[in-house]
Structure formats: structure tokens, C-alpha cells
Design a protein around this motif. Structure first.
Motif, PDB file in Angstrom:
ATOM      1  N   ARG A  30       0.840  -1.206   0.000  1.00  0.00           N
ATOM      2  CA  ARG A  30       0.000   0.000   0.000  1.00  0.00           C
ATOM      3  C   ARG A  30       0.874   1.256   0.000  1.00  0.00           C
ATOM      4  O   ARG A  30       1.785   1.408   0.824  1.00  0.00           O
ATOM      5  N   ILE A  31       0.576   2.167  -0.941  1.00  0.00           N
ATOM      6  CA  ILE A  31       1.288   3.452  -0.984  1.00  0.00           C
ATOM      7  C   ILE A  31       0.238   4.553  -0.909  1.00  0.00           C
ATOM      8  O   ILE A  31      -0.785   4.504  -1.605  1.00  0.00           O
ATOM      9  N   GLU A  32       0.474   5.507  -0.039  1.00  0.00           N
ATOM     10  CA  GLU A  32      -0.464   6.628   0.131  1.00  0.00           C
ATOM     11  C   GLU A  32       0.312   7.936   0.085  1.00  0.00           C
ATOM     12  O   GLU A  32       1.302   8.108   0.785  1.00  0.00           O
ATOM     13  N   ILE A  33      -0.121   8.837  -0.797  1.00  0.00           N
ATOM     14  CA  ILE A  33       0.532  10.149  -0.926  1.00  0.00           C
ATOM     15  C   ILE A  33      -0.535  11.221  -0.731  1.00  0.00           C
ATOM     16  O   ILE A  33      -1.573  11.199  -1.398  1.00  0.00           O
ATOM     17  N   SER A  34      -0.268  12.157   0.155  1.00  0.00           N
ATOM     18  CA  SER A  34      -1.220  13.248   0.389  1.00  0.00           C
ATOM     19  C   SER A  34      -1.266  14.160  -0.838  1.00  0.00           C
ATOM     20  O   SER A  34      -0.229  14.512  -1.410  1.00  0.00           O
ATOM     21  N   ASN A  35      -2.466  14.544  -1.254  1.00  0.00           N
ATOM     22  CA  ASN A  35      -2.595  15.468  -2.391  1.00  0.00           C
ATOM     23  C   ASN A  35      -1.914  16.811  -2.119  1.00  0.00           C
ATOM     24  O   ASN A  35      -1.480  17.490  -3.050  1.00  0.00           O
ATOM     25  N   ASP A  36      -1.829  17.176  -0.848  1.00  0.00           N
ATOM     26  CA  ASP A  36      -1.182  18.452  -0.511  1.00  0.00           C
ATOM     27  C   ASP A  36       0.338  18.406  -0.764  1.00  0.00           C
ATOM     28  O   ASP A  36       0.987  19.447  -0.797  1.00  0.00           O
ATOM     29  N   GLU A  37       0.876  17.190  -0.928  1.00  0.00           N
ATOM     30  CA  GLU A  37       2.306  17.051  -1.269  1.00  0.00           C
ATOM     31  C   GLU A  37       2.547  17.319  -2.759  1.00  0.00           C
ATOM     32  O   GLU A  37       3.670  17.504  -3.192  1.00  0.00           O
ATOM     33  N   LEU A  38       1.465  17.269  -3.548  1.00  0.00           N
ATOM     34  CA  LEU A  38       1.599  17.373  -5.006  1.00  0.00           C
ATOM     35  C   LEU A  38       1.158  18.752  -5.453  1.00  0.00           C
ATOM     36  O   LEU A  38       0.052  19.182  -5.151  1.00  0.00           O
ATOM     37  N   ASP A  39       2.022  19.457  -6.185  1.00  0.00           N
ATOM     38  CA  ASP A  39       1.574  20.751  -6.705  1.00  0.00           C
ATOM     39  C   ASP A  39       0.907  20.539  -8.067  1.00  0.00           C
ATOM     40  O   ASP A  39       0.743  19.403  -8.521  1.00  0.00           O
ATOM     41  N   ASP A  40       0.478  21.632  -8.685  1.00  0.00           N
ATOM     42  CA  ASP A  40      -0.227  21.536  -9.969  1.00  0.00           C
ATOM     43  C   ASP A  40       0.797  21.321 -11.082  1.00  0.00           C
ATOM     44  O   ASP A  40       1.562  22.219 -11.429  1.00  0.00           O
ATOM     45  N   LEU A  41       0.773  20.150 -11.622  1.00  0.00           N
ATOM     46  CA  LEU A  41       1.789  19.710 -12.583  1.00  0.00           C
ATOM     47  C   LEU A  41       1.645  20.420 -13.931  1.00  0.00           C
ATOM     48  O   LEU A  41       0.530  20.571 -14.441  1.00  0.00           O
ATOM     49  N   VAL A  42       2.788  20.823 -14.499  1.00  0.00           N
ATOM     50  CA  VAL A  42       2.785  21.363 -15.872  1.00  0.00           C
ATOM     51  C   VAL A  42       2.523  20.193 -16.827  1.00  0.00           C
ATOM     52  O   VAL A  42       3.270  19.217 -16.837  1.00  0.00           O
ATOM     53  N   ILE A  43       1.447  20.269 -17.619  1.00  0.00           N
ATOM     54  CA  ILE A  43       1.179  19.181 -18.566  1.00  0.00           C
ATOM     55  C   ILE A  43       1.300  19.618 -20.028  1.00  0.00           C
ATOM     56  O   ILE A  43       1.196  18.787 -20.930  1.00  0.00           O
ATOM     57  N   ALA A  44       1.525  20.939 -20.259  1.00  0.00           N
ATOM     58  CA  ALA A  44       1.869  21.391 -21.623  1.00  0.00           C
ATOM     59  C   ALA A  44       2.811  22.576 -21.508  1.00  0.00           C
ATOM     60  O   ALA A  44       2.630  23.452 -20.654  1.00  0.00           O
ATOM     61  N   ARG A  45       3.829  22.577 -22.359  1.00  0.00           N
ATOM     62  CA  ARG A  45       4.834  23.638 -22.342  1.00  0.00           C
ATOM     63  C   ARG A  45       4.294  24.880 -23.064  1.00  0.00           C
ATOM     64  O   ARG A  45       3.259  24.803 -23.730  1.00  0.00           O
TER      65      ARG A  45
END
Length: 467
Positions: free
Chosen positions: A164-179
Motif C-alpha cells: 500500500r502506498i499513500e501520498i497526500s494530495n497536498d504534497e503534489l503541486d499543480d503539474l505542468v502538462i503542456a509547455r
């Protein structure tokens, strides 16, 4: 039940080594074990570092190892229109937003965060929220597109290797998905590909674990349930470092050129992170029959050349003599050795392989052993002088005379040697070793009568006449 669909998705930015190809072997074996589909996808969005040469080695290496794909190869660069179509849909649904923060502003933000001992991350300046006023759009700046990562809660998955792996969403910033130029980024392309290709199981290296929560969130935003993940521990080299070109790893195709059997490499690689009880040696068919994700190892596998050679030796012993004969011919052709017709076509070469294969780990070594049958030999002068003495020279000459008339088969040759030993009161090594040195160029071989029987009689007599 849903059909199993797996993929191997290498980046063609360097040659493919054993550590990489294991990430093809496991999804291939899992697909085959479950009568599923195995897909090859080339992730070539790193245009500067990707090369056609690297793609060719990937395909060549997989073909040699028998890791046949059912679909593909798909190339990400050829799917750009599809990625942009999904980006547009996400924009319209408010799942992504333009961000005009310059790289200078981002660097300054990171420096401030690190000075405050905070984790450096994008702070959501351009993220639209109800009641929030966004900064004025700067002139002449092309924005990146960022994914609106969920806030609060966490991403959880049951990894088939790591649990089981759990990552808090607050650890993840808003990812760049297009340059700024509109080209999509790696993590986004992977998600669209896995969605479009209906991938059910993602079996890949654990260097991708950090990407997984982001990819799961994007998949869910697109209305998809994530696949099953299995993140494989790294393959280490003999020094305990991550296997890489920089640390001396060899291209997969080099093992082919060194004469390893493909089934031996598949067997060895399978055991570098998966097990079926205590079974060390198994066929490709057994691997497919036994393979599942429940017996993947949790710790890093370490490459061991001596172990690889041992596995290779076992597969040489099990290999069909006809198969080995074809591979030995290929080795000789590569060296420019001309092969007599009776060896090129008949069963004689297969019989030679049968006699010598137990002594070899590779077909290169087998071709070296059998070179005595297709070219001249020269024993080391000192060794020959020590073994061929005035005491046994007459016996060797007498044996040569006997061999002129006996039936040319193992039993009759054996009898001729025994008769010669009896005539001169000598022991087997006193006759056999000088004969081996003269005829084979070396003192150690399998049973001398069996070795001689595979030569043409004329060659044996000519070489014994050097006494």
C-alpha cells in the motif's frame, strides 16, 4: 473478466541494457501467462536525446529475446494531435489552466521556500478558484498549462511489489502538462496512452513511483480508473550501483554477439526479481506458465556475471544440437571461416555440438572448441615437446598406421588406441595427450576416440604424421 493489457514503454535515449529489458520481460510474461496483449510504445518526446539507432536496438534486442509484441510500436511523437485534443477537452472542463509565471519567478519562489525550510513547489498563483482574483495576464508571455490537482485527501494504491502506498494530495503541486509551445509533457502523454491503449497492468521500474500519484489523479480527472501498478526494484551492477551505461552496462544485443542463448538471458533476467520456489533453471514455456505478480521481489536484484555464465551453461546443455549447429555456423561466418559443405549441411556439426556443448556457456566458446575441425591447429611447442617424447613417438606412429585401415567410428578407434597401448606397454594419457595435441592443438578434450571419429580420417593422419 477484463483482458490483460500490458506495455513496455522505453525512451530511446541510449542503448537498452539488461536492467531496462527486464521491464519488458515481466509485462511480456504476464501478458502471455494471462493470454493478454503486450504493447510496445516508444516514448520519444525527448527529441534532442532520442535516436532512431536507439529505437533499432530496442526492437532488435526484444526480437532476439523472443519478447514479441502484439501491438505497436506506437511512437508518442506521432500521437501529438491526440494529446492536444485531450488537453483542449480538459481546458473546456476546467481541469487545467494557463499559468503565466515565468521561470525567473519560479526560481525566486523556490529560493524563498528553501530559505524558509519549506518544500519547493508551485504555489498556485494562477490557479482559478471561486472568489479569487488572478493577476493581470502579462503581455507577450505564452503560458504553460497546469493540471488542477485535487486538494485535500490522498492518492492510494496497492502496489503489487511495494504494498500500500499513500501520498497526500497536498504534497503534489499543480503539474505542468503542456509547455509554452503547446507540446505536452511526459506524465500527461503516459496517461493518455495508458487510457487509449486500455492498459490494465503497469509493470515498470520503481524510478516511476513518484510519477504514479500524479498519473492516477490525471486519469481519474479523465473519468478512468487507474491500472494495477507493480514497481520493480532497480537492477544493480556487480559493484552495487544502479545498472547504467555509465557504470559499464552492456547493450542487450552485445550478449547475443557474445554467443549467449536468448533463453538463458530470459531465464537469468526473470530470476533477477521474481521467483518460482527454488527453481533456478527453467524454459521460456515454464516462465510463462508460472509467472504472476505475487512473487516479484521487493529488494534490488544484483547482476552477477558468474551466475549468468552458470545459467547459460545449463541452457547450452539443454539446447538442441541442431539449433547450436546453426548458431556455430553463424559465429564462423562472422569470423570469415569457410565451412566445408558436409559441415554446412549434414548432421556432423550437430554431433560435434553434442560432444562439446557441456564445456561451454556460449556459442562463441563452442565455435572456438570446434575450430579444430575447420582450420589448422598448432599445439603450444613447449607442451608438445614435453608430451611427445622418444618414449611414445613410436606408439603414435603405430597408432597412425592402425588408423589407416580401421572402420572410422568411435568403437574401432578406441580399440586401435588400446591395441597400441598394449603393444608399447603405455597408459592412456601417454598416447591420448600427444594425439590430442597433434590433432586438436590442445591437451584437454572430451573422450579422444569420440573427438577423432568426427574428423575426416585424412586430416587425423596428416596431423599425426608431424611426429
Amino acid at each position: 473478466m477484463t483482458q490483460v493489457r500490458t506495455r513496455f514503454a522505453p525512451s530511446p535515449t541510449g542503448f537498452i541494457h539488461l536492467g531496462n529489458i527486464r521491464s519488458a520481460l515481466y509485462p511480456w510474461a504476464f501478458a502471455r501467462a494471462n493470454k493478454g496483449v503486450f504493447i510496445l510504445r516508444i516514448e520519444d518526446t525527448d527529441v534532442e536525446r532520442s535516436s532512431q539507432e536507439a529505437v533499432d536496438v530496442i526492437i532488435e534486442g526484444m526480437k532476439w529475446l523472443g519478447l514479441d509484441h502484439d501491438e505497436g510500436p506506437y511512437y508518442q511523437m506521432q500521437r501529438m494531435d491526440r494529446y492536444k485534443e485531450v488537453l483542449q477537452q480538459m481546458l473546456e472542463k476546467g481541469l487545467v489552466y494557463p499559468c503565466y509565471m515565468s521561470s525567473e519567478e519560479l526560481d525566486a519562489l523556490r529560493e524563498r521556500q528553501m530559505a524558509n525550510k519549506e518544500k519547493p513547489r508551485y504555489d498556485g498563483t494562477w490557479r482559478p478558484e471561486s472568489g479569487k482574483t488572478l493577476p493581470p495576464v502579462p503581455e507577450g508571455v505564452k503560458p504553460v498549462l497546469r493540471f488542477k490537482n485535487p486538494q485535500g485527501g490522498s492518492v492510494v494504491w496497492e502496489d503489487k511489489v511495494k504494498g500500500r502506498i499513500e501520498i497526500s494530495n497536498d504534497e503534489l503541486d499543480d503539474l505542468v502538462i503542456a509547455r509554452p509551445d503547446g507540446t505536452p509533457t511526459y506524465n500527461f502523454c503516459v496517461v493518455v496512452d495508458d487510457m487509449d491503449m486500455g492498459i490494465t497492468h503497469v509493470i515498470r521500474g520503481d524510478d516511476h513511483v513518484n510519477n504514479t500519484p500524479r498519473q492516477i489523479n490525471i486519469l481519474r480527472a479523465l473519468g478512468q480508473e487507474p491500472p494495477v501498478y507493480a514497481h520493480l526494484p532497480t537492477v544493480l551492477n556487480e559493484q552495487g550501483e544502479k545498472m547504467s551505461k555509465r557504470h559499464g552496462a552492456k547493450a542487450v544485443t552485445q550478449y547475443r554477439d557474445e554467443g549467449y542463448l536468448a533463453d538463458a538471458i530470459v531465464n537469468y533476467l526473470a530470476r533477477l526479481g521474481w521467483s518460482h520456489g527454488d527453481d533456478e533453471i527453467f524454459s521460456r514455456e515454464q516462465l510463462v506458465e508460472w509467472f504472476n505478480l505475487d512473487h516479484l521481489g521487493k529488494s534490488a536484484g544484483q547482476f552477477d556475471e558468474a551466475k549468468l555464465r552458470w545459467v547459460a551453461q545449463q541452457h547450452m546443455k539443454m539446447a538442441s544440437d541442431a539449433l547450436l549447429a546453426g548458431l556455430v555456423r553463424e559465429q564462423w561466418q562472422r569470423r570469415g571461416v569457410s565451412v566445408p559443405d558436409e559441415l554446412a549441411q549434414g548432421d556432423k556439426l550437430a554431433a560435434m555440438c553434442a560432444l562439446f556443448k557441456d564445456r561451454c556457456a556460449t556459442t562463441v566458446e563452442l565455435a572456438d572448441w570446434l575450430a579444430m575441425y575447420v582450420g589448422d591447429v598448432a599445439a603450444p611447442a613447449e607442451e608438445l615437446a614435453a608430451q611427445l617424447t622418444d618414449a611414445n613417438k613410436p606408439a603414435v606412429a603405430a597408432l597412425a598406421a592402425r588408423l589407416q585401415t580401421v572402420d572410422w567410428e568411435k568403437g574401432a578407434i578406441n580399440q586401435a588406441i588400446k591395441d597400441t597401448m598394449a603393444e608399447f606397454g603405455l597408459k592412456m594419457p601417454q598416447v591420448a595427450i600427444p594425439v590430442r595435441l597433434l590433432v586438436c592443438g590442445r591437451a584437454q578434450t572430451p573422450s579422444v576416440d569420440a573427438v577423432l571419429a568426427l574428423f575426416d580420417r585424412d586430416v587425423v593422419l596428416k596431423r599425426l604424421a608431424q611426429v
